[in-house]
Design a protein around this motif. Structure first.
Motif, PDB file in Angstrom:
ATOM      1  N   UNK A   3      -6.718  19.510   2.115  1.00  0.00           N
ATOM      2  CA  UNK A   3      -6.438  18.126   2.292  1.00  0.00           C
ATOM      3  C   UNK A   3      -7.054  17.152   1.062  1.00  0.00           C
ATOM      4  N   UNK A   4      -7.516  17.691   0.046  1.00  0.00           N
ATOM      5  CA  UNK A   4      -8.194  16.953  -0.851  1.00  0.00           C
ATOM      6  C   UNK A   4      -7.217  16.296  -1.780  1.00  0.00           C
ATOM      7  N   UNK A   5      -5.886  16.706  -1.817  1.00  0.00           N
ATOM      8  CA  UNK A   5      -4.828  16.052  -2.549  1.00  0.00           C
ATOM      9  C   UNK A   5      -4.212  15.043  -2.080  1.00  0.00           C
ATOM     10  N   UNK A   6      -4.314  15.082  -0.423  1.00  0.00           N
ATOM     11  CA  UNK A   6      -3.470  14.200   0.461  1.00  0.00           C
ATOM     12  C   UNK A   6      -4.217  13.061   0.767  1.00  0.00           C
ATOM     13  N   UNK A   7      -4.446  12.153  -0.322  1.00  0.00           N
ATOM     14  CA  UNK A   7      -4.896  11.085  -0.053  1.00  0.00           C
ATOM     15  C   UNK A   7      -3.920   9.789  -0.223  1.00  0.00           C
ATOM     16  N   UNK A   8      -4.088   8.745   0.911  1.00  0.00           N
ATOM     17  CA  UNK A   8      -3.062   8.012   0.837  1.00  0.00           C
ATOM     18  C   UNK A   8      -2.966   6.956  -0.373  1.00  0.00           C
ATOM     19  N   UNK A   9      -4.091   6.621  -0.997  1.00  0.00           N
ATOM     20  CA  UNK A   9      -4.344   5.861  -2.119  1.00  0.00           C
ATOM     21  C   UNK A   9      -3.661   6.541  -3.268  1.00  0.00           C
ATOM     22  N   UNK A  10      -3.907   7.746  -3.691  1.00  0.00           N
ATOM     23  CA  UNK A  10      -3.401   8.286  -4.624  1.00  0.00           C
ATOM     24  C   UNK A  10      -1.922   8.746  -4.580  1.00  0.00           C
ATOM     25  N   UNK A  11      -1.472   8.858  -3.237  1.00  0.00           N
ATOM     26  CA  UNK A  11      -0.043   9.086  -3.098  1.00  0.00           C
ATOM     27  C   UNK A  11       0.598   7.675  -3.615  1.00  0.00           C
ATOM     28  N   UNK A  12       0.058   6.699  -2.783  1.00  0.00           N
ATOM     29  CA  UNK A  12       0.931   5.290  -3.017  1.00  0.00           C
ATOM     30  C   UNK A  12       0.812   4.956  -4.689  1.00  0.00           C
ATOM     31  N   UNK A  13      -0.282   5.441  -5.378  1.00  0.00           N
ATOM     32  CA  UNK A  13      -0.346   5.170  -6.892  1.00  0.00           C
ATOM     33  C   UNK A  13       0.856   6.014  -7.498  1.00  0.00           C
ATOM     34  N   UNK A  14       0.943   7.277  -6.974  1.00  0.00           N
ATOM     35  CA  UNK A  14       2.204   8.067  -7.713  1.00  0.00           C
ATOM     36  C   UNK A  14       3.420   7.718  -7.093  1.00  0.00           C
ATOM     37  N   UNK A  15       3.797   7.307  -5.949  1.00  0.00           N
ATOM     38  CA  UNK A  15       5.095   6.778  -5.566  1.00  0.00           C
ATOM     39  C   UNK A  15       5.499   5.427  -6.231  1.00  0.00           C
ATOM     40  N   UNK A  16       4.482   4.695  -6.944  1.00  0.00           N
ATOM     41  CA  UNK A  16       4.941   3.463  -7.768  1.00  0.00           C
ATOM     42  C   UNK A  16       5.032   3.619  -8.951  1.00  0.00           C
ATOM     43  N   UNK A  17       5.079   4.964  -9.602  1.00  0.00           N
ATOM     44  CA  UNK A  17       5.245   5.211 -10.995  1.00  0.00           C
ATOM     45  C   UNK A  17       6.650   4.809 -11.383  1.00  0.00           C
ATOM     46  N   UNK A  18       6.970   4.380 -12.716  1.00  0.00           N
ATOM     47  CA  UNK A  18       8.236   3.864 -12.874  1.00  0.00           C
ATOM     48  C   UNK A  18       9.456   4.919 -13.055  1.00  0.00           C
ATOM     49  N   UNK A  19       8.804   6.092 -13.097  1.00  0.00           N
ATOM     50  CA  UNK A  19       9.892   7.343 -13.100  1.00  0.00           C
ATOM     51  C   UNK A  19      10.469   7.486 -11.808  1.00  0.00           C
ATOM     52  N   UNK A  20       9.635   7.132 -10.704  1.00  0.00           N
ATOM     53  CA  UNK A  20       9.919   7.233  -9.344  1.00  0.00           C
ATOM     54  C   UNK A  20      10.571   6.190  -8.806  1.00  0.00           C
ATOM     55  N   UNK A  21      10.903   5.036  -9.507  1.00  0.00           N
ATOM     56  CA  UNK A  21      11.549   3.912  -9.132  1.00  0.00           C
ATOM     57  C   UNK A  21      12.709   4.033  -8.092  1.00  0.00           C
ATOM     58  N   UNK A  22      13.718   4.898  -8.776  1.00  0.00           N
ATOM     59  CA  UNK A  22      14.990   4.978  -7.916  1.00  0.00           C
ATOM     60  C   UNK A  22      14.700   5.857  -6.639  1.00  0.00           C
ATOM     61  N   UNK A  23      13.778   6.699  -6.630  1.00  0.00           N
ATOM     62  CA  UNK A  23      13.467   7.333  -5.345  1.00  0.00           C
ATOM     63  C   UNK A  23      12.713   6.337  -4.507  1.00  0.00           C
ATOM     64  N   UNK A  24      11.829   5.539  -4.874  1.00  0.00           N
ATOM     65  CA  UNK A  24      11.240   4.784  -4.127  1.00  0.00           C
ATOM     66  C   UNK A  24      12.221   3.588  -3.487  1.00  0.00           C
ATOM     67  N   UNK A  25      13.283   3.153  -4.033  1.00  0.00           N
ATOM     68  CA  UNK A  25      14.127   2.394  -3.814  1.00  0.00           C
ATOM     69  C   UNK A  25      15.109   2.740  -2.580  1.00  0.00           C
ATOM     70  N   UNK A  26      15.415   4.116  -2.874  1.00  0.00           N
ATOM     71  CA  UNK A  26      16.301   4.765  -1.857  1.00  0.00           C
ATOM     72  C   UNK A  26      15.399   4.890  -0.409  1.00  0.00           C
ATOM     73  N   UNK A  27      13.955   5.440  -0.575  1.00  0.00           N
ATOM     74  CA  UNK A  27      13.352   5.912   0.297  1.00  0.00           C
ATOM     75  C   UNK A  27      13.053   4.407   1.299  1.00  0.00           C
ATOM     76  N   UNK A  28      12.691   3.462   0.446  1.00  0.00           N
ATOM     77  CA  UNK A  28      12.247   2.245   1.071  1.00  0.00           C
ATOM     78  C   UNK A  28      13.566   1.530   2.056  1.00  0.00           C
ATOM     79  N   UNK A  29      14.910   1.779   1.393  1.00  0.00           N
ATOM     80  CA  UNK A  29      15.862   1.346   2.023  1.00  0.00           C
ATOM     81  C   UNK A  29      15.876   1.961   3.360  1.00  0.00           C
TER      82      UNK A  29
END
Length: 663
Positions: free
Chosen positions: A23-49
């Motif tokens: 479970x060491x890599x399953x950190x909520x803070x680390x995941x949120x940081x990765x999710x907000x990376x610029x290259x994931x912007x389109x994925x995040x927009x789709x996911x958020x909608x």
């Protein structure tokens, strides 16, 4: 190997304490940081909608009416649509809840987790026979396994915020539905020894959930041993060439989950248990790049799609772990691209996607321009064509490819398609494979070979004496020749396909020969596929009264051949003996002997795997003669042989002026 594994297990289990290393890599803070990376912007927009919509609506109901549809009518789409929408909403809201400023998302997440825990079964009705209680109790299918894995990772990520009752219930349901059955009662399931995706998906999903949730040392050790045995069964379905008989879509599914478990186990054991090693693993990892033709289009034999989404996280991890050379541009699949909304792919696309490992299509990093899957029986040659037009309109060369399929007719997700081939040009499979059809009860029932997507009638193979290809392991392509020039510029292969037509009483032998070359003609490059089919007949005398001539499949009888070519592009008759398929960027011309073969085209309307209407054009060449040892055919060198020789010329799309000049 098992002794050393158990020693390592004991050592690391004793050290794990209250929190699993898995479970060491399953950190909520680390995941949120990765999710907000610029290259994931389109994925995040789709996911958020998707997630915001889910917050406003209740989960779809898995009603009794929907549940009974499969056993009553064979229909499975309606139930599965509601089922996967529930999983999708849960996944999207779990990602929104990473933001601690969204208490509404966390509250909704708790309710959704509670609701999923209360489902009558986590399995799909299609995997439960008639769906009676005795078939539901104690059953684990692909999606029950995916569900327990999803719940385990979500509860691990959000453990610090979720209500303790939710956490306890997830542990309880996982124990009752999965862990007790597999690791305590040691119940046997068919998928544990399967040599295809079921062993990997079921085994690895349950195994990952065990690494995250199990606290009992002996049961955890049993889970690891059990999962590794499942992985051995899964890998037995691959040859040393790394080819996946189920096709690219099931490579993503089966080997994807294999990789996900392997990486979690490696982290858990601090590197002592590493399943991603060896030449066979390296070959399997390379499969998607070897069957990628161009423009995100793949060889799609069996139940796969031409436009398959390869998880960017999976490719990134394989690049870093086994040195996979990814000669594709970075493309992070949208959450809504996957109708099943699989949590495992989503999470790892977020965690692992790495722009640095991706290249450019056609760049010097491209390791192979062709490949011969000797164990699998597939051959692929790739190249590129250049001309003034391609430079002007496409900004670069036109990618072309040919793929040929051997194998046998009892493969996982089998289609009766020995001798099938694909002609690819500029991101399109112009002569194509229909891929997967809509999954219904009939799709996996006796008589399935009569369905269009499965039958040889939906593939680029002939009808002989009115007979389609037969099913079964005995129907096998025997490779007589397989020569692939370095660089993919030339391919010669010959297949003996006689055993595929056991119902053709007069057929003595049928061979199919492919010769693929690339050359320049004037200022234009072109590729050519020359196909020669030889039909040798058993000796018999035929009276004149018995002769017939027909171009209708239903009337085809003994000593008849109907060649078929499948395309999504409607062909045009240029002149007698010459047809043309005009693609977006390239053109395929077919020449044939119009004195011996009559041509006709049929419109074939069907639906694809996602129930989307699709139209194919089946172009047929029908042989209208009858060989008789006593008539004028005796003057031929071999009077008991029919030969169909066609040539396919592939070249960049011409302008209107060039077309008119050529014609």
């Amino acid at each position: 190997m098992e002794d050393s594994i158990q020693e390592v297990e004991h050592e690391h289990i004793n050290q794990r304490g209250n929190e699993s290393k898995a479970a060491s890599s399953l950190s909520a803070d680390k995941l949120l940081e990765k999710l907000l990376r610029p290259e994931l912007a389109t994925l995040y927009t789709d996911l958020k909608a998707y997630g915001e919509s889910a917050l406003k609506e209740p989960l779809p109901s898995l009603s009794l009416r929907l549940y009974r549809q499969f056993s009553d009518t064979g229909e499975r789409k309606a139930y599965e649509q509601a089922y996967f929408d529930r999983r999708g909403r849960l996944a999207a809201v779990a990602m929104l809840a990473l933001d601690t400023a969204r208490p509404d998302a966390l509250q909704a997440l708790e309710e959704m987790l509670w609701d999923v825990c209360g489902e009558y079964t986590w399995c799909l009705p299609a995997h439960l026979g008639t769906g009676e209680v005795n078939q539901v109790k104690g059953n684990i299918d692909l999606f029950a396994a995916e569900t327990v894995h999803m719940l385990a990772e979500i509860v691990t990520i959000h453990a610090g915020q979720l209500n303790h009752l939710v956490i306890e219930r997830i542990r309880f349901e996982a124990e009752q539905r999965i862990f007790t059955l597999l690791y305590r009662d040691l119940r046997k399931f068919h998928w544990q020894t399967a040599d295809h995706n079921w062993s990997a998906v079921c085994g690895c999903c349950c195994g990952m959930a065990a690494l995250l949730l199990l606290q009992d040392e002996s049961t955890l050790r049993e889970s690891i041993s059990h999962t590794i045995k499942c992985m051995d069964a899964f890998l037995s379905g691959y040859g040393e060439d790394g080819g996946c008989a189920e096709g690219i879509g099931y490579w993503v599914y089966g080997f994807g989950y294999f990789t996900y478990y392997a990486e979690m186990l490696r982290e858990y054991s601090e590197g002592e248990l590493d399943l991603l090693t060896g030449s066979k693993i390296n070959a399997i990892a390379a499969f998607p790049l070897r069957v990628h033709l161009s423009g995100g289009t793949f060889v799609n034999y069996s139940d796969s799609s031409e436009q398959e989404e390869i998880p960017s996280g999976l490719l990134s991890l394989l690049a870093s772990r086994v040195g996979l050379q990814v000669d594709l541009p970075l493309h992070i699949p949208l959450f809504t691209d996957d109708p099943c909304h699989r949590w495992a792919h989503l999470l790892r696309n977020v965690m692992w996607s790495n722009r640095a490992v991706f290249g450019d299509e056609g760049a010097s990093a491209q390791a192979e321009r062709g490949f011969n899957f000797r164990n699998l029986g597939w051959m692929i040659a790739k190249g590129s064509l250049d001309s003034p037009d391609t430079k002007r309109t496409n900004g670069g060369p036109l990618h072309v490819a040919i793929s040929v399929k051997g194998g046998h007719n009892d493969e996982p997700h089998n289609h009766n398609d020995l001798g099938q081939f694909i002609i690819h040009c500029g991101g399109e499979n112009i002569l194509c494979d229909p891929g997967a059809g809509l999954y219904t009860q009939a799709y996996f029932a006796p008589g399935r070979e009569r369905l269009f997507h499965i039958s040889s009638s939906g593939h680029n193979v002939p009808l002989i004496e009115g007979q389609e290809q037969s099913s079964g392991r005995q129907a096998q392509a025997h490779v007589l020749e397989a020569n692939l020039a370095e660089g993919g510029g030339e391919l010669d292969t010959t297949l003996d396909l006689t055993s595929a037509y056991s119902g053709a009483a007069s057929l003595a032998r049928y061979t199919r020969q492919f010769h693929w070359t690339m050359a320049s003609v004037g200022s234009r490059d072109r590729a050519e596929l020359r196909l020669v089919d030889r039909f040798q007949w058993k000796s018999r005398n035929v009276s004149s009264a018995e002769r017939f001539s027909s171009v209708d499949d239903s009337d085809a009888g003994w000593l008849s051949v109907v060649e078929r070519w499948m395309s999504r592009v409607q062909p045009e008759v240029v002149k007698s003996g010459n047809l043309r398929w005009q693609g977006v960027h390239g053109t395929v011309h077919m020449t044939y002997d119009a004195n011996q073969w009559q041509v006709f085209t049929e419109v074939m309307n069907t639906v694809d795997h996602d129930n989307v209407p699709v139209t194919f054009y089946r172009t047929s060449l029908s042989w209208t003669g009858v060989i008789d040892e006593t008539d004028v055919w005796i003057e031929r060198p071999n009077p008991l042989e029919t030969v169909c020789e066609v040539s396919f010329i592939i070249e960049p799309k011409m302008g209107e002026t060039e077309v008119s000049m050529r014609e």
